[in-house]
Design a protein around this motif. Structure first.
Motif, PDB file in Angstrom:
ATOM      1  N   ALA A  92      -2.539  -3.836  13.598  1.00 21.98           N
ATOM      2  CA  ALA A  92      -1.830  -4.695  12.641  1.00 21.98           C
ATOM      3  C   ALA A  92      -2.773  -5.408  11.674  1.00 21.98           C
ATOM      4  CB  ALA A  92      -0.993  -5.729  13.395  1.00 21.98           C
ATOM      5  N   ALA A  93      -4.022  -5.668  12.122  1.00 18.67           N
ATOM      6  CA  ALA A  93      -4.905  -6.546  11.351  1.00 18.67           C
ATOM      7  C   ALA A  93      -5.143  -6.109   9.891  1.00 18.67           C
ATOM      8  CB  ALA A  93      -6.224  -6.723  12.086  1.00 18.67           C
ATOM      9  N   PRO A  94      -5.494  -4.841   9.626  1.00 19.70           N
ATOM     10  CA  PRO A  94      -5.735  -4.486   8.221  1.00 19.70           C
ATOM     11  C   PRO A  94      -4.487  -4.624   7.353  1.00 19.70           C
ATOM     12  CG  PRO A  94      -6.563  -2.778   9.697  1.00 19.70           C
ATOM     13  CD  PRO A  94      -5.749  -3.703  10.534  1.00 19.70           C
ATOM     14  N   ILE A  95      -3.304  -4.413   7.942  1.00 18.99           N
ATOM     15  CA  ILE A  95      -2.060  -4.556   7.178  1.00 18.99           C
ATOM     16  C   ILE A  95      -1.873  -6.023   6.805  1.00 18.99           C
ATOM     17  CG2 ILE A  95       0.376  -3.919   7.095  1.00 18.99           C
ATOM     18  CD1 ILE A  95      -0.126  -2.283   9.680  1.00 18.99           C
ATOM     19  N   GLY A  96      -2.082  -6.896   7.795  1.00 15.94           N
ATOM     20  CA  GLY A  96      -1.949  -8.329   7.529  1.00 15.94           C
ATOM     21  C   GLY A  96      -2.950  -8.809   6.499  1.00 15.94           C
ATOM     22  N   ALA A  97      -4.187  -8.322   6.618  1.00 13.27           N
ATOM     23  CA  ALA A  97      -5.221  -8.738   5.664  1.00 13.27           C
ATOM     24  C   ALA A  97      -4.840  -8.302   4.256  1.00 13.27           C
ATOM     25  CB  ALA A  97      -6.566  -8.136   6.063  1.00 13.27           C
ATOM     26  N   THR A  98      -4.264  -7.094   4.140  1.00 14.91           N
ATOM     27  CA  THR A  98      -3.866  -6.588   2.821  1.00 14.91           C
ATOM     28  C   THR A  98      -2.746  -7.444   2.227  1.00 14.91           C
ATOM     29  OG1 THR A  98      -4.400  -4.378   3.611  1.00 14.91           O
ATOM     30  CG2 THR A  98      -3.131  -4.523   1.582  1.00 14.91           C
ATOM     31  N   PHE A  99      -1.769  -7.808   3.053  1.00 18.07           N
ATOM     32  CA  PHE A  99      -0.679  -8.658   2.548  1.00 18.07           C
ATOM     33  C   PHE A  99      -1.201 -10.032   2.136  1.00 18.07           C
ATOM     34  CE2 PHE A  99       2.730  -6.052   4.847  1.00 18.07           C
ATOM     35  CZ  PHE A  99       3.200  -5.535   3.661  1.00 18.07           C
TER      36      PHE A  99
END
Lengths: 241, 156
Positions: A92-99
């Motif tokens: 999940a982390a890279p998705i959250g960072a992108t958002f």
């Protein structure tokens, strides 16, 4: 709960769910963007710039929701040593960072014409930037250690420590004087926004979460398959040797 | 099996306690720092309360008071009053105003008080409020000063 800890079962379940949520994601984005870009009014103060909100606000919501998701996954991973929970956080982390980056960038682009500045160190902007760095730290900790178990534990502890930032982000605009406006949707007296604007905003809010669900499931499957390949390679190598 | 259960329980206790203590500590630090030091700007009543001296640089924020906006003869200098519905502070600014600058709307300015008590700003930012509405309609909540509380109404 350990029924779902079986990676093979998880993969099968994910394969059943994925086509459905992919379809829903496409539908939600199509209808949300239609309302956001064509079938909603301009704002009485901001004019057409209001449409930046439909990208910015769901991104900001998602960035916080995904952080909470990682924190819960980390908690489960730390206490019950649940292997899939650890993977869920990692995926999940890279998705959250992108958002988070998307929220910061769109906010900044909206801020220049509306406020007259790209950036101010106010409570909201600063606390969101801190969350962005927490995401990067979490990802970096995963990469920093050879042993996945150790790396996952370190990253999970960081994720849990950072949870304290979530209420700070949410209430920064109430506790302190900030340049950022206070909440328009999730507030005590109901939304300060007409229904025609609220509709695309909420639909896109759901669309972003569906998109997150799709990508996180993909990334978890990828992680599991990667691990399977590693194990097979090790077995093949020991057979040769 | 019993040993495994207790170890999990132990981990649950340790992690939960650590979390609660940490969150409590951060809350206390934020509380101790107080609102003003973490705020981007001061409102006019805080400027009066803190008795800020002339020449000291700070950010002033509030609403642009209705009917207070004046453009000076040079066409580049603006005068307006910033209010928080309790205290007022006159502001003078030479420069370009942001698009959203309006009477009755929020503003954040940066500058210093001069010897006549006017806040001379070198930066003016518009602060958009949380209200959204279609053109030609009014938002659900009117401007902040429209409904002064009983206490505010008594302030001369």
């Amino acid at each position: 709960m350990h029924k779902f800890a079986n990676p093979a079962k998880f993969n099968r379940l994910a394969d059943i769910i994925l086509p459905w949520i992919i379809g829903l994601t496409v539908l939600a984005f199509a209808s949300g963007l239609y309302y956001a870009l064509w079938d909603s009014p301009a704002d009485y103060q901001q004019g057409e710039s209001v449409r930046m909100m439909y990208v910015h606000v769901p991104a900001a919501w998602s960035s916080m929701f995904i952080y909470l998701f990682i924190a819960v996954a980390s908690f489960v991973a730390l206490i019950w040593r649940h292997p899939l929970a650890l993977l869920a956080g990692k995926a999940a982390a890279p998705i959250g960072a992108t958002f988070t980056a998307l929220a910061l960038i769109t906010g900044s682009l909206w801020g220049k014409p509306m406020w007259g500045t790209y950036w101010q160190w106010d409570g909201r902007m600063t606390s969101v930037l801190v969350m962005f760095f927490l995401y990067l730290g979490y990802i970096a900790l995963w990469e920093a250690m050879e042993d996945d178990e150790k790396a996952g534990r370190a990253a999970s502890i960081l994720a849990l420590v950072g949870v304290v930032n979530l209420p700070i982000i949410k209430f920064s605009v109430e506790w302190w004087n900030t340049l950022h406006q206070s909440a328009s949707v999730m507030r005590m007296d109901g939304p300060a926004m007409p229904t025609e604007m609220l509709k695309p905003l909420l639909i896109l809010g759901i669309a972003y979460q569906l998109y997150f669900a799709v990508v996180v499931l993909w990334r978890m499957k990828l992680e599991i398959n990667q691990r399977k390949i590693d194990v097979m390679r090790r077995i093949a190598m020991s057979d040769e040797g | 099996m019993a040993g495994l259960k207790t170890r999990k329980k132990q981990r649950l206790m340790v992690v939960s306690t650590a979390l609660v203590v940490f969150v409590g500590a951060v809350a206390l630090v934020l509380f101790a720092l107080g609102g003003d030091s973490l705020s981007l700007f001061l409102q006019p009543s805080a400027v009066v309360e803190k008795n800020i001296q002339q020449g000291q640089r700070f950010r002033l924020g509030g609403l642009v008071k209705d009917g207070s906006f004046e453009k000076q003869a040079d066409g580049l200098t603006y005068k307006f009053v910033v209010t928080d519905c309790v205290a007022d502070l006159p502001v003078s600014y030479r420069g370009i105003l942001p698009d959203l600058f309006r009477e009755g709307q929020g503003v954040v300015t940066e500058g210093r008080l001069d010897d006549s008590g006017v806040f001379v700003a070198d930066t003016v930012l518009a602060k958009h409020d949380e209200n959204y509405a279609a053109p030609g309609t009014m938002p659900k909540d009117a401007a902040a000063c429209a409904h002064p509380t009983a206490e505010e109404a008594q302030t001369p």
